[in-house]
Design a protein around this motif. Structure first.
Motif, PDB file in Angstrom:
ATOM      1  N   PHE A   4       0.845  -1.184   0.000  1.00 22.55           N
ATOM      2  CA  PHE A   4       0.000   0.000   0.000  1.00 22.55           C
ATOM      3  C   PHE A   4       0.883   1.237   0.000  1.00 22.55           C
ATOM      4  O   PHE A   4       1.897   1.285   0.687  1.00 22.55           O
ATOM      5  N   ASP A   5       0.472   2.243  -0.739  1.00 22.86           N
ATOM      6  CA  ASP A   5       1.194   3.510  -0.817  1.00 22.86           C
ATOM      7  C   ASP A   5       0.650   4.427   0.272  1.00 22.86           C
ATOM      8  O   ASP A   5      -0.539   4.739   0.292  1.00 22.86           O
ATOM      9  N   ILE A   6       1.525   4.861   1.203  1.00 17.55           N
ATOM     10  CA  ILE A   6       1.077   5.789   2.256  1.00 17.55           C
ATOM     11  C   ILE A   6       1.966   7.030   2.298  1.00 17.55           C
ATOM     12  O   ILE A   6       2.424   7.450   3.344  1.00 17.55           O
ATOM     13  N   GLY A   7       2.198   7.610   1.155  1.00 20.73           N
ATOM     14  CA  GLY A   7       3.002   8.832   1.118  1.00 20.73           C
ATOM     15  C   GLY A   7       4.451   8.551   0.806  1.00 20.73           C
ATOM     16  O   GLY A   7       4.789   8.235  -0.321  1.00 20.73           O
ATOM     17  N   GLU A   8       5.316   8.646   1.803  1.00 16.42           N
ATOM     18  CA  GLU A   8       6.746   8.440   1.592  1.00 16.42           C
ATOM     19  C   GLU A   8       7.152   6.972   1.662  1.00 16.42           C
ATOM     20  O   GLU A   8       8.310   6.638   1.439  1.00 16.42           O
ATOM     21  N   PHE A   9       6.205   6.095   1.964  1.00 16.89           N
ATOM     22  CA  PHE A   9       6.515   4.678   2.135  1.00 16.89           C
ATOM     23  C   PHE A   9       5.503   3.796   1.413  1.00 16.89           C
ATOM     24  O   PHE A   9       4.368   4.184   1.177  1.00 16.89           O
ATOM     25  N   ALA A  68      -6.478   4.512   7.643  1.00 18.83           N
ATOM     26  CA  ALA A  68      -6.301   5.644   8.557  1.00 18.83           C
ATOM     27  C   ALA A  68      -5.539   6.777   7.889  1.00 18.83           C
ATOM     28  O   ALA A  68      -5.894   7.951   8.030  1.00 18.83           O
ATOM     29  N   VAL A  69      -4.495   6.438   7.138  1.00 19.85           N
ATOM     30  CA  VAL A  69      -3.720   7.463   6.435  1.00 19.85           C
ATOM     31  C   VAL A  69      -4.594   8.139   5.379  1.00 19.85           C
ATOM     32  O   VAL A  69      -4.591   9.365   5.245  1.00 19.85           O
ATOM     33  N   ASP A  70      -5.357   7.344   4.639  1.00 17.86           N
ATOM     34  CA  ASP A  70      -6.246   7.906   3.615  1.00 17.86           C
ATOM     35  C   ASP A  70      -7.288   8.842   4.209  1.00 17.86           C
ATOM     36  O   ASP A  70      -7.718   9.787   3.560  1.00 17.86           O
ATOM     37  N   GLU A  71      -7.688   8.590   5.439  1.00 21.37           N
ATOM     38  CA  GLU A  71      -8.692   9.414   6.107  1.00 21.37           C
ATOM     39  C   GLU A  71      -8.081  10.602   6.823  1.00 21.37           C
ATOM     40  O   GLU A  71      -8.772  11.349   7.516  1.00 21.37           O
TER      41      GLU A  71
END
Length: 76
Positions: A4-9, A68-71
């Protein structure tokens, strides 16, 4: 394996064996050009008797973290 892509990771859930027992871990891989990979135990001091059970718990935790990151969990 799903990442999953969560920004920098990029993250994924997997099982890690330690002395015959298994941990559910989230693997965080930094996006290029960085190549750092870190492992984070999903629940402190929680061990599983099989790698399959640990892997399922890890994947579910990775999905929950992505949601959670997406929200907006990381926004100030």
């Amino acid at each position: 394996m799903t990442e999953f892509d969560i920004g920098e990771f990029y993250i994924r859930g997997e099982a890690r064996e330690v002395d015959g027992e298994f941990q559910a871990v989230i693997v965080m891989r930094a996006k290029p050009p960085l190549s750092a990979v870190t492992y984070h135990q999903v629940e402190k001091d929680r061990w599983f008797k099989s790698s399959d059970t640990a892997a399922v718990a890890a994947r579910e935790s990775a999905k929950a973290l992505k949601l959670a990151v997406d929200e907006g969990a990381l926004k100030a």
